[in-house]
Design a protein around this motif. Structure first.
Motif, PDB file in Angstrom:
ATOM      1  N   ILE A  10       0.865  -1.023  -0.012  1.00 35.37           N
ATOM      2  CA  ILE A  10       0.038   0.041  -0.055  1.00 35.37           C
ATOM      3  C   ILE A  10       0.849   1.197   0.024  1.00 35.37           C
ATOM      4  O   ILE A  10       0.465   2.567  -0.491  1.00 35.37           O
ATOM      5  CB  ILE A  10      -1.062  -0.061   1.196  1.00 35.37           C
ATOM      6  CG1 ILE A  10      -2.088  -1.310   1.091  1.00 35.37           C
ATOM      7  CG2 ILE A  10      -1.647   1.347   1.111  1.00 35.37           C
ATOM      8  CD1 ILE A  10      -3.036  -1.272   2.015  1.00 35.37           C
ATOM      9  N   VAL A  39       0.761   3.638  -3.028  1.00 40.69           N
ATOM     10  CA  VAL A  39      -0.028   4.716  -3.422  1.00 40.69           C
ATOM     11  C   VAL A  39       0.735   6.153  -3.160  1.00 40.69           C
ATOM     12  O   VAL A  39       0.577   7.329  -3.942  1.00 40.69           O
ATOM     13  CB  VAL A  39      -1.311   4.578  -2.699  1.00 40.69           C
ATOM     14  CG1 VAL A  39      -2.219   3.287  -2.989  1.00 40.69           C
ATOM     15  CG2 VAL A  39      -1.231   4.878  -1.157  1.00 40.69           C
ATOM     16  N   LEU A  82      -2.794   6.491   6.106  1.00 38.64           N
ATOM     17  CA  LEU A  82      -3.066   6.148   4.623  1.00 38.64           C
ATOM     18  C   LEU A  82      -4.468   6.631   4.181  1.00 38.64           C
ATOM     19  O   LEU A  82      -4.433   6.833   3.067  1.00 38.64           O
ATOM     20  CB  LEU A  82      -3.109   4.431   4.657  1.00 38.64           C
ATOM     21  CG  LEU A  82      -1.792   3.669   4.584  1.00 38.64           C
ATOM     22  CD1 LEU A  82      -1.909   2.330   4.823  1.00 38.64           C
ATOM     23  CD2 LEU A  82      -0.814   4.255   3.562  1.00 38.64           C
ATOM     24  N   TYR A  83      -5.296   6.596   5.087  1.00 37.93           N
ATOM     25  CA  TYR A  83      -6.655   7.479   4.486  1.00 37.93           C
ATOM     26  C   TYR A  83      -6.365   8.735   4.024  1.00 37.93           C
ATOM     27  O   TYR A  83      -6.856   9.244   2.789  1.00 37.93           O
ATOM     28  CB  TYR A  83      -7.625   7.678   5.627  1.00 37.93           C
ATOM     29  CG  TYR A  83      -8.571   8.530   5.438  1.00 37.93           C
ATOM     30  CD1 TYR A  83      -9.630   8.798   4.358  1.00 37.93           C
ATOM     31  CD2 TYR A  83      -8.468   9.825   6.357  1.00 37.93           C
ATOM     32  CE1 TYR A  83     -10.210   9.828   4.344  1.00 37.93           C
ATOM     33  CE2 TYR A  83      -9.350  10.736   6.187  1.00 37.93           C
ATOM     34  CZ  TYR A  83     -10.276  10.899   5.156  1.00 37.93           C
ATOM     35  OH  TYR A  83     -10.850  11.954   4.976  1.00 37.93           O
ATOM     36  N   PHE A  92      -4.316   8.341   0.708  1.00 35.37           N
ATOM     37  CA  PHE A  92      -5.293   7.900  -0.424  1.00 35.37           C
ATOM     38  C   PHE A  92      -6.254   9.021  -0.729  1.00 35.37           C
ATOM     39  O   PHE A  92      -6.621   8.922  -2.056  1.00 35.37           O
ATOM     40  CB  PHE A  92      -5.808   6.599  -0.056  1.00 35.37           C
ATOM     41  CG  PHE A  92      -6.286   5.901  -1.070  1.00 35.37           C
ATOM     42  CD1 PHE A  92      -5.625   5.267  -2.019  1.00 35.37           C
ATOM     43  CD2 PHE A  92      -7.914   5.779  -1.342  1.00 35.37           C
ATOM     44  CE1 PHE A  92      -6.223   4.416  -2.883  1.00 35.37           C
ATOM     45  CE2 PHE A  92      -8.377   4.962  -2.422  1.00 35.37           C
ATOM     46  CZ  PHE A  92      -7.419   4.300  -3.043  1.00 35.37           C
ATOM     47  N   ASN A  93      -6.593   9.867   0.096  1.00 37.80           N
ATOM     48  CA  ASN A  93      -7.917  10.739  -0.238  1.00 37.80           C
ATOM     49  C   ASN A  93      -7.005  11.966  -1.007  1.00 37.80           C
ATOM     50  O   ASN A  93      -7.738  12.606  -1.646  1.00 37.80           O
ATOM     51  CB  ASN A  93      -8.349  11.504   1.154  1.00 37.80           C
ATOM     52  CG  ASN A  93      -9.387  12.214   1.026  1.00 37.80           C
ATOM     53  OD1 ASN A  93     -10.377  12.023   0.273  1.00 37.80           O
ATOM     54  ND2 ASN A  93      -9.651  13.396   1.605  1.00 37.80           N
ATOM     55  N   CYS A 141      -4.550  11.382  -3.006  1.00 39.13           N
ATOM     56  CA  CYS A 141      -4.304  10.680  -4.437  1.00 39.13           C
ATOM     57  C   CYS A 141      -5.503  10.721  -5.225  1.00 39.13           C
ATOM     58  O   CYS A 141      -5.469  10.768  -6.616  1.00 39.13           O
ATOM     59  CB  CYS A 141      -4.101   8.980  -4.118  1.00 39.13           C
ATOM     60  SG  CYS A 141      -2.271   8.844  -3.380  1.00 39.13           S
ATOM     61  N   GLY A 160      -8.223   0.297  -6.009  1.00 35.67           N
ATOM     62  CA  GLY A 160      -7.436   0.359  -4.564  1.00 35.67           C
ATOM     63  C   GLY A 160      -6.159  -0.039  -4.859  1.00 35.67           C
ATOM     64  O   GLY A 160      -5.470  -0.485  -5.938  1.00 35.67           O
ATOM     65  N   LYS A 161      -5.583  -0.655  -3.450  1.00 29.52           N
ATOM     66  CA  LYS A 161      -4.304  -1.271  -3.499  1.00 29.52           C
ATOM     67  C   LYS A 161      -4.347  -2.126  -2.297  1.00 29.52           C
ATOM     68  O   LYS A 161      -4.657  -1.965  -1.387  1.00 29.52           O
ATOM     69  CB  LYS A 161      -3.256  -0.160  -3.200  1.00 29.52           C
ATOM     70  CG  LYS A 161      -1.804  -0.500  -3.400  1.00 29.52           C
ATOM     71  CD  LYS A 161      -1.486  -0.884  -4.822  1.00 29.52           C
ATOM     72  CE  LYS A 161      -0.138  -1.714  -4.818  1.00 29.52           C
ATOM     73  NZ  LYS A 161      -0.180  -2.973  -4.620  1.00 29.52           N
ATOM     74  N   ILE A 180      -6.617  -1.241   0.708  1.00 28.64           N
ATOM     75  CA  ILE A 180      -7.239   0.069   0.916  1.00 28.64           C
ATOM     76  C   ILE A 180      -7.974   0.410  -0.488  1.00 28.64           C
ATOM     77  O   ILE A 180      -7.559  -0.039  -1.574  1.00 28.64           O
ATOM     78  CB  ILE A 180      -6.053   1.231   0.969  1.00 28.64           C
ATOM     79  CG1 ILE A 180      -6.804   2.512   1.048  1.00 28.64           C
ATOM     80  CG2 ILE A 180      -5.170   1.146  -0.159  1.00 28.64           C
ATOM     81  CD1 ILE A 180      -6.015   3.842   1.740  1.00 28.64           C
ATOM     82  N   ILE A 200     -13.711   5.798   1.339  1.00 26.32           N
ATOM     83  CA  ILE A 200     -12.278   5.080   1.583  1.00 26.32           C
ATOM     84  C   ILE A 200     -12.405   4.144   2.499  1.00 26.32           C
ATOM     85  O   ILE A 200     -12.945   4.311   3.829  1.00 26.32           O
ATOM     86  CB  ILE A 200     -11.307   6.367   1.669  1.00 26.32           C
ATOM     87  CG1 ILE A 200     -11.102   7.089   0.267  1.00 26.32           C
ATOM     88  CG2 ILE A 200     -10.057   5.433   1.768  1.00 26.32           C
ATOM     89  CD1 ILE A 200     -10.231   8.254   0.645  1.00 26.32           C
TER      90      ILE A 200
END
Length: 237
Positions: free
Chosen positions: A19, A22, A135-136, A139-140, A142, A195-196, A208, A220
């Motif tokens: 992950i 990302v 990570l949230y 990713f948010n 990304c 996702g990943k 995720i 997410i």
């Protein structure tokens, strides 16, 4: 909306495994151009061990940054993630270590204060860790990039590239998560955008995802540290 619907142990240190990629991709999109050339050095390949996630790219291969990001995000290729970091770093006038520094600075700038990244692909290192919440945040950020979303929602991607002898080659990259592969049923009224995945012995099974409900509202969701792959997908569903 930024509201949390469910949370458990979201600030505990966890190993993210792949992950990590990302964040690698986010830095690449921030500092690189999709048309940039990515050349695979010996360093991109030499660390690989049997069983590591790979698409078989070799020293001397040349692909575009766009192709390298498909290999990184869709197929989870460890050699591609390293090459992305090395080449984007060089193109910015720096090196691989500078790229890793940008990963950590970006995470902190997004409010992620419980992470430390030491590589671009997520292969295990005791000092390479993050949290579900960090990570949230990553990713948010990304998914604000259209190119990122286009990659993670792809069903497959064929890359055409040049090998060390100048010959044309092609490689097929496909998603690693079992929803995309059709091996796990998607919950009713849910559309998974993409996702990943991430897996190492130390990290367990991680995933995720970005998904949307029947009204097209985005969400997410993250599961980390599952003991087995079936448990990962049961928890995620």
């Amino acid at each position: 909306t930024g509201s949390i619907l469910y949370a458990k142990n979201i600030d505990e240190h966890e190993y993210p495994a792949s992950i990590t990629k990302v964040l690698t991709s986010l830095i690449a999109l921030k500092y690189g151009n999709l048309s940039d050339k990515v050349t695979f050095s010996n360093d991109c390949i030499s660390f690989m061990q049997p069983g590591d996630s790979s698409v078989g790219l070799k020293e001397g291969n040349v692909i575009s940054l766009e192709q390298a990001l498909y290999a990184t995000l869709l197929a989870s290729a460890n050699e591609a993630a390293y090459a992305v970091a090395e080449n984007v770093g060089k193109n910015a006038g720096h090196d691989y270590n500078w790229f890793i520094q940008q990963m950590n600075e970006e995470c902190k700038s997004l409010g992620g204060n419980n992470s430390n990244f030491v590589n671009a692909n997520g292969l295990h290192d005791d000092n390479h860790y993050t949290t579900a919440y960090d990570l949230y945040l990553i990713f948010n950020e990304c998914i604000k990039h259209e190119d990122f979303v286009n990659i993670i929602q792809s069903e497959a991607y064929t890359a055409y590239y040049t090998d060390v002898d100048g010959n044309s080659q092609e490689a097929l990259f496909t998603p690693t998560n079992l929803y995309a592969q059709g091996e796990v049923d998607v919950p009713e009224n849910v559309t998974i955008v993409g996702g990943k995945t991430g897996t190492t012995d130390e990290a367990g099974y991680c995933l995720i995802l970005m998904e949307k409900d029947s009204s097209d509202n985005p969400y997410i969701s993250i599961v980390m540290g599952a003991s087995e792959k079936p448990v990962l997908y049961e928890d995620m569903t």
